[in-house]
Design a protein around this motif. Structure first.
Motif, PDB file in Angstrom:
ATOM      1  N   TYR A   1       1.278   6.754  -6.820  1.00  0.00           N
ATOM      2  CA  TYR A   1       0.172   7.688  -7.046  1.00  0.00           C
ATOM      3  C   TYR A   1       0.626   9.133  -6.827  1.00  0.00           C
ATOM      4  O   TYR A   1       0.306  10.024  -7.630  1.00  0.00           O
TER       5      TYR A   1
ATOM      6  N   VAL B   1       0.837  -1.204   0.000  1.00  0.00           N
ATOM      7  CA  VAL B   1       0.000   0.000   0.000  1.00  0.00           C
ATOM      8  C   VAL B   1       0.872   1.254   0.000  1.00  0.00           C
ATOM      9  O   VAL B   1       0.580   2.224  -0.713  1.00  0.00           O
TER      10      VAL B   1
ATOM     11  N   ASP C   1      -8.138  15.345  -7.538  1.00  0.00           N
ATOM     12  CA  ASP C   1      -8.408  13.972  -7.942  1.00  0.00           C
ATOM     13  C   ASP C   1      -9.225  13.326  -6.832  1.00  0.00           C
ATOM     14  O   ASP C   1      -8.749  13.186  -5.711  1.00  0.00           O
ATOM     15  N   ARG C   2     -10.447  12.979  -7.129  1.00  0.00           N
ATOM     16  CA  ARG C   2     -11.316  12.390  -6.116  1.00  0.00           C
ATOM     17  C   ARG C   2     -11.226  10.871  -6.095  1.00  0.00           C
ATOM     18  O   ARG C   2     -11.476  10.245  -5.066  1.00  0.00           O
ATOM     19  N   LEU C   3     -10.867  10.258  -7.196  1.00  0.00           N
ATOM     20  CA  LEU C   3     -10.843   8.806  -7.278  1.00  0.00           C
ATOM     21  C   LEU C   3      -9.601   8.208  -6.628  1.00  0.00           C
ATOM     22  O   LEU C   3      -9.684   7.209  -5.905  1.00  0.00           O
ATOM     23  N   GLY C   4      -8.437   8.793  -6.865  1.00  0.00           N
ATOM     24  CA  GLY C   4      -7.178   8.238  -6.371  1.00  0.00           C
ATOM     25  C   GLY C   4      -7.117   8.079  -4.862  1.00  0.00           C
ATOM     26  O   GLY C   4      -6.846   6.977  -4.364  1.00  0.00           O
TER      27      GLY C   4
ATOM     28  N   THR D   1      -9.486   7.979  -2.731  1.00  0.00           N
ATOM     29  CA  THR D   1     -10.533   7.051  -2.294  1.00  0.00           C
ATOM     30  C   THR D   1     -10.085   5.608  -2.482  1.00  0.00           C
ATOM     31  O   THR D   1     -10.242   4.770  -1.575  1.00  0.00           O
ATOM     32  N   VAL D   2      -9.517   5.293  -3.624  1.00  0.00           N
ATOM     33  CA  VAL D   2      -9.034   3.933  -3.895  1.00  0.00           C
ATOM     34  C   VAL D   2      -7.902   3.569  -2.932  1.00  0.00           C
ATOM     35  O   VAL D   2      -7.863   2.455  -2.390  1.00  0.00           O
ATOM     36  N   LEU D   3      -6.975   4.511  -2.698  1.00  0.00           N
ATOM     37  CA  LEU D   3      -5.871   4.233  -1.786  1.00  0.00           C
ATOM     38  C   LEU D   3      -6.360   4.006  -0.357  1.00  0.00           C
ATOM     39  O   LEU D   3      -5.848   3.127   0.349  1.00  0.00           O
ATOM     40  N   CYS D   4      -7.351   4.766   0.069  1.00  0.00           N
ATOM     41  CA  CYS D   4      -7.914   4.554   1.414  1.00  0.00           C
ATOM     42  C   CYS D   4      -8.626   3.211   1.517  1.00  0.00           C
ATOM     43  O   CYS D   4      -8.562   2.551   2.566  1.00  0.00           O
ATOM     44  N   ILE D   5      -9.283   2.795   0.442  1.00  0.00           N
ATOM     45  CA  ILE D   5      -9.932   1.476   0.450  1.00  0.00           C
ATOM     46  C   ILE D   5      -8.882   0.369   0.581  1.00  0.00           C
ATOM     47  O   ILE D   5      -9.061  -0.589   1.348  1.00  0.00           O
ATOM     48  N   PHE D   6      -7.748   0.493  -0.149  1.00  0.00           N
ATOM     49  CA  PHE D   6      -6.678  -0.496  -0.033  1.00  0.00           C
ATOM     50  C   PHE D   6      -6.075  -0.496   1.371  1.00  0.00           C
ATOM     51  O   PHE D   6      -5.782  -1.554   1.934  1.00  0.00           O
TER      52      PHE D   6
END
Length: 155
Positions: free
Chosen positions: A104, A97, A126-129, A131-136
């Motif tokens: 990123y 991670v 960037d709203r997607l990046g 969010t994805v990193l926090c999910i991981f």
């Protein structure tokens, strides 16, 4: 009457205290016209000055992301050195991670720097990046807890 201006209208007579170029009734010559004139219905493209604080804000954001990855990497190294089998698995997940966040941050930094250099007007967020990193990251923490509690039940 020599030198008399009586043949001219009153408005165009030379007054000894008024310069002829400052007279409002004389047509403008090249020296009295302004250098930059506005044209009707024509837009002039002027270069936009990008202030240095914009570049520094981008670099500051990049360094903040790297600061977080160093902390996460330190946690992973601590788990790797002082942990058991579950600690080593968790250390691998946290290291993965942390590397994803580093990549990123680097890609986002170069993307924003290029957009700022080209004076892009678009949004730089960037709203997607994140969010994805926090999910991981959340998945790595949940797997860490799950492995820790299932290992203790097996003993």
């Amino acid at each position: 009457m020599s030198g008399s201006l009586s043949g001219l209208p009153t408005q165009q007579r030379f007054h000894p205290h008024i310069h002829p170029l400052l007279d409002r009734n004389t047509p403008p010559s090249m020296s009295t016209q302004p250098l930059l004139q506005r044209t009707a219905n024509k837009r002039i493209a002027l270069p936009v000055r990008v202030e240095p604080k914009v570049f520094f804000a981008n670099e500051r954001t990049f360094l903040a992301w790297l600061h977080f990855t160093v902390i996460l990497g330190g946690l992973a190294v601590g788990l790797l050195n002082f942990g058991d089998k579950v600690g080593k698995i968790s250390a691998g997940m946290f290291s993965l991670v942390a590397m994803m966040i580093m990549i990123y941050a680097l890609v986002t930094y170069y993307w924003r720097a290029n957009a700022i250099r080209k004076r892009g007007s678009g949004p730089y967020d960037d709203r997607l990046g994140p969010t994805v990193l926090c999910i991981f990251l959340l998945a790595a923490v949940i797997i860490n807890f799950w492995l820790r509690f299932t290992e203790d039940e097996g003993i």
